[in-house]
Motif scaffolding. Structure first.
Motif, PDB file in Angstrom:
ATOM      1  N   ARG A   1     -11.493   4.841  -0.066  1.00 48.92           N
ATOM      2  CA  ARG A   1     -10.237   4.219  -0.475  1.00 48.92           C
ATOM      3  C   ARG A   1      -9.375   3.973   0.763  1.00 48.92           C
ATOM      4  N   VAL A   2      -8.608   2.906   0.727  1.00 43.09           N
ATOM      5  CA  VAL A   2      -7.701   2.568   1.819  1.00 43.09           C
ATOM      6  C   VAL A   2      -6.441   3.404   1.663  1.00 43.09           C
ATOM      7  N   ARG A   3      -6.090   4.129   2.706  1.00 38.24           N
ATOM      8  CA  ARG A   3      -4.932   5.026   2.658  1.00 38.24           C
ATOM      9  C   ARG A   3      -3.971   4.722   3.795  1.00 38.24           C
TER      10      ARG A   3
ATOM     11  N   VAL B   1      -3.733   1.725   8.591  1.00 39.76           N
ATOM     12  CA  VAL B   1      -4.370   2.256   7.386  1.00 39.76           C
ATOM     13  C   VAL B   1      -5.756   2.769   7.793  1.00 39.76           C
TER      14      VAL B   1
ATOM     15  N   TYR C   1      -9.766   4.426   5.943  1.00 47.20           N
ATOM     16  CA  TYR C   1     -10.580   4.737   4.772  1.00 47.20           C
ATOM     17  C   TYR C   1     -10.683   6.248   4.652  1.00 47.20           C
ATOM     18  N   ASP C   2     -10.437   6.769   3.451  1.00 48.27           N
ATOM     19  CA  ASP C   2     -10.615   8.202   3.240  1.00 48.27           C
ATOM     20  C   ASP C   2     -12.076   8.488   2.886  1.00 48.27           C
TER      21      ASP C   2
ATOM     22  N   LEU D   1       0.812  -1.216   0.000  1.00 46.46           N
ATOM     23  CA  LEU D   1       0.000   0.000   0.000  1.00 46.46           C
ATOM     24  C   LEU D   1       0.847   1.269   0.000  1.00 46.46           C
TER      25      LEU D   1
ATOM     26  N   GLY E   1      -4.162   5.942  -2.465  1.00 45.13           N
ATOM     27  CA  GLY E   1      -4.950   4.913  -1.797  1.00 45.13           C
ATOM     28  C   GLY E   1      -5.419   3.843  -2.769  1.00 45.13           C
TER      29      GLY E   1
ATOM     30  N   ASN F   1      -2.156   6.732  -9.009  1.00 45.96           N
ATOM     31  CA  ASN F   1      -1.572   5.418  -8.726  1.00 45.96           C
ATOM     32  C   ASN F   1      -0.938   4.811  -9.971  1.00 45.96           C
TER      33      ASN F   1
END
Length: 189
Positions: free
Chosen positions: A84-86, A77, A79-80, A42, A48, A142
């Motif tokens: 999304r996982v950040r 980590v 969630y934004d 990640l 994310g 990304n």
């Protein structure tokens, strides 16, 4: 003044390193050892990750959704606001320094984004333009980060970077600045 600032910054960095190190050695993470490689993976995604594609991206990680749950529970980590996982920048820096992504995990990520760009390139130049544009723009940072990181080692990525640029030219009025922004954000990756 400057010496105190450096010492204070060093102390904060040291405290953060200790905190992350303790989290990584916690019983919950030791119970799911593949969580650490997932966290390392990640770190390569500055914008994310949509958790729905985690199994496609983390192909060499056993039970990636379970690992994600562990990382969320340990607050490594989050969630934004887009779901999304950040990963926070200080944790990203720590992981890149002490636990860089495994080559097989990084290659799987590169493969995913290379295929992603090529698929959207083909879709755009067919009759399926609307969905291609939306999905691509969601992941342009990304794509640029992962492909840029792969450039020195993988010449096939040059083709994908060209495809990404062509797609952005056709899907965004501001393609050059969007790609420039994506690459600028990807510099650290």
């Amino acid at each position: 003044g400057a010496l105190v600032d450096r010492q204070s910054r060093s102390s904060r960095t040291s405290s953060l390193d200790i905190s992350v190190s303790l989290s990584l050695r916690s019983p919950i993470l030791r119970g799911t050892p593949e969580s650490v490689p997932l966290l390392s993976l990640l770190t390569l995604l500055p914008d994310g990750l949509d958790p729905s594609i985690l199994p496609q991206v983390a192909t060499h990680i056993d039970k990636p959704m379970r690992c994600l749950t562990v990382l969320l529970r340990t607050s490594l980590v989050y969630y934004d606001d887009r779901g999304r996982v950040r990963i926070l920048a200080p944790i990203r820096e720590y992981m890149l320094h002490y636990y860089p992504p495994r080559p097989q995990d990084e290659q799987a990520l590169q493969f995913h984004y290379t295929e992603f760009v090529e698929k959207h390139h083909k879709l755009y130049f067919s009759d399926n333009r609307p969905s291609s544009q939306t999905n691509l723009l969601d992941d342009v940072v990304n794509c640029a980060a992962v492909l840029r990181r792969a450039l020195p080692a993988d010449n096939s990525v040059v083709t994908s970077m060209g495809s990404l640029y062509m797609l952005l030219q056709h899907t965004s009025r501001d393609a050059k600045s969007l790609l420039h922004l994506a690459l600028a954000q990807a510099v650290w990756a």
